[in-house]
Design a protein around this motif. Structure first.
Motif, PDB file in Angstrom:
ATOM      1  N   LEU A  29       4.441  70.559  70.032  1.00 49.69           N
ATOM      2  CA  LEU A  29       4.974  69.910  68.612  1.00 49.69           C
ATOM      3  C   LEU A  29       4.478  70.763  67.470  1.00 49.69           C
ATOM      4  O   LEU A  29       3.741  70.416  66.433  1.00 49.69           O
ATOM      5  N   ARG A  30       5.139  72.123  67.466  1.00 48.10           N
ATOM      6  CA  ARG A  30       4.674  73.125  66.460  1.00 48.10           C
ATOM      7  C   ARG A  30       5.943  72.915  65.042  1.00 48.10           C
ATOM      8  O   ARG A  30       6.840  72.474  65.501  1.00 48.10           O
ATOM      9  N   PRO A  31       5.422  73.402  63.875  1.00 47.72           N
ATOM     10  CA  PRO A  31       6.367  73.002  62.769  1.00 47.72           C
ATOM     11  C   PRO A  31       7.721  73.505  63.147  1.00 47.72           C
ATOM     12  O   PRO A  31       8.957  72.926  62.869  1.00 47.72           O
ATOM     13  N   GLU A  32       7.933  74.793  63.786  1.00 49.05           N
ATOM     14  CA  GLU A  32       9.145  75.459  63.761  1.00 49.05           C
ATOM     15  C   GLU A  32       9.707  75.063  65.302  1.00 49.05           C
ATOM     16  O   GLU A  32      10.907  75.824  65.555  1.00 49.05           O
ATOM     17  N   SER A  33       9.038  74.285  66.039  1.00 42.42           N
ATOM     18  CA  SER A  33       9.770  74.000  67.565  1.00 42.42           C
ATOM     19  C   SER A  33      10.811  73.161  67.425  1.00 42.42           C
ATOM     20  O   SER A  33      10.847  72.240  66.581  1.00 42.42           O
ATOM     21  N   LEU A  34      11.695  73.061  68.419  1.00 43.14           N
ATOM     22  CA  LEU A  34      12.550  72.038  68.608  1.00 43.14           C
ATOM     23  C   LEU A  34      11.928  70.587  68.860  1.00 43.14           C
ATOM     24  O   LEU A  34      12.498  69.522  68.593  1.00 43.14           O
ATOM     25  N   TRP A  35      11.019  70.640  69.569  1.00 41.65           N
ATOM     26  CA  TRP A  35      10.311  69.279  69.848  1.00 41.65           C
ATOM     27  C   TRP A  35       9.632  68.699  68.721  1.00 41.65           C
ATOM     28  O   TRP A  35       8.590  69.463  68.334  1.00 41.65           O
ATOM     29  N   SER A  36      10.195  67.550  68.527  1.00 40.32           N
ATOM     30  CA  SER A  36       9.465  66.638  67.339  1.00 40.32           C
ATOM     31  C   SER A  36       8.579  65.599  67.801  1.00 40.32           C
ATOM     32  O   SER A  36       7.917  65.066  66.739  1.00 40.32           O
ATOM     33  N   GLU A  37       8.632  64.995  69.025  1.00 37.71           N
ATOM     34  CA  GLU A  37       7.856  63.917  69.328  1.00 37.71           C
ATOM     35  C   GLU A  37       7.569  63.996  70.905  1.00 37.71           C
ATOM     36  O   GLU A  37       8.723  64.201  71.617  1.00 37.71           O
ATOM     37  N   LEU A  38       6.513  63.778  71.396  1.00 36.78           N
ATOM     38  CA  LEU A  38       6.233  63.556  72.764  1.00 36.78           C
ATOM     39  C   LEU A  38       5.331  62.556  73.336  1.00 36.78           C
ATOM     40  O   LEU A  38       4.541  62.229  72.669  1.00 36.78           O
TER      41      LEU A  38
END
Length: 290
Positions: A29-38
């Motif tokens: 969950l990095r700021p530039e990542s596609l992944w927003s919540e896990l």
């Protein structure tokens, strides 16, 4: 080994430790990542059903990931069940919204994209050659035979699409649900650490999704069509397509077209695209019936 009648707890099988959700979030969950919540849950019926219901009822942020340590009602294509012992595999779903710049008629590529991403990520992280059986199966080789080790299921929900992946990681021979099933461990994986595998697959999925979406969902321009064909064990084989409605079609699988359909060359010399159906490998490079 824990006795069969021992009470279940999160550490009941030391060969199958629970996922570390804090470490996964920190890595993904990095700021530039596609992944927003896990989110990681101990058990659920189906991660796909859960995310799809949330997408329809409350809306979801793109890049939401739901992982289960155990699925009790996991679903494959054609409503087939998918079950495995707790913490023996990867059972997760993601929510994507390709609609910003990608025509909906191209969304059918998303499950195929997930297949390429999974095969690529698992090959790198587990050291196991993983092939794709059109449209949604992940194959590994166990004792010289092709076995199904995973599957992918996509369904429209809310403003996007939920894509679920199930992969048998550490299943032993006596735990397999069917003779044609396999696992990464049985295929000689160099690693069965589920956190490593999950990070690799999600990063590969992010990479391919970004390339595909960046071309407006053009599978040829993004390289996705070629990558799928290169890893597809169905091509160049004689197959039987069990079609919706009870019909079937036999032919040689010769191509994956621009819409993600499997193109069969029939005995009558016709080029017949198949958009949906159950595919049976009859003969081909691997030999035998699969």
């Amino acid at each position: 080994m824990t006795p069969p009648d021992a009470p279940h707890n999160r550490w009941s099988d030391l060969d199958r430790p629970p996922l570390n959700v804090t470490a996964l979030r920190r890595g993904l969950l990095r700021p530039e990542s596609l992944w927003s919540e896990l989110e990681v849950v101990e058990t659920t019926g189906s991660t796909n059903s859960d995310l799809a219901e949330r997408a329809r009822s409350e809306g979801l942020a793109e890049g939401t990931v739901l992982v289960a340590e155990e699925q009790t009602a996991g679903r494959g294509r054609l409503e087939r069940s998918w079950t495995a012992p707790p913490r023996s595999g990867l059972f997760f779903s993601v929510y994507l919204e390709p609609g910003d710049g990608v025509p909906v008629e191209r969304w059918g590529w998303v499950p195929l994209l997930a297949g390429v991403a999974a095969a690529t990520g698992l090959a790198k992280s587990a050291g196991v050659d993983t092939a794709l059986k059109w449209p949604n199966d992940l194959l590994v080789t166990v004792e010289g035979e092709e076995r199904k080790a995973g599957g992918i299921l996509g369904e429209f929900a809310g403003d996007g699409i939920v894509v679920g992946l199930g992969v048998n990681v550490s299943l032993r021979a006596d735990e397999l649900p069917a003779p044609a099933a396999g696992s990464l461990a049985l295929a000689g994986a160099v690693s069965t650490d589920r956190e490593t595998l999950l990070r690799a697959v999600l990063r590969s999925l992010e990479h391919w999704y970004g390339k595909w979406k960046g071309t407006g969902g053009d599978a040829a321009a993004s390289g996705l069509q070629a990558a799928y064909a290169a890893g597809c064990a169905t091509l160049d084989r004689t197959v039987r397509a069990e079609l919706p409605g009870g019909n079937s079609l036999v032919g040689q699988a010769v191509a994956i077209d621009g819409d993600g359909r499997l193109v069969l060359s029939t005995a009558e010399g016709l080029q017949q695209p198949v958009s949906a159906g159950d595919i049976v490998h009859l003969r081909g490079a691997a030999g035998g019936l699969t």
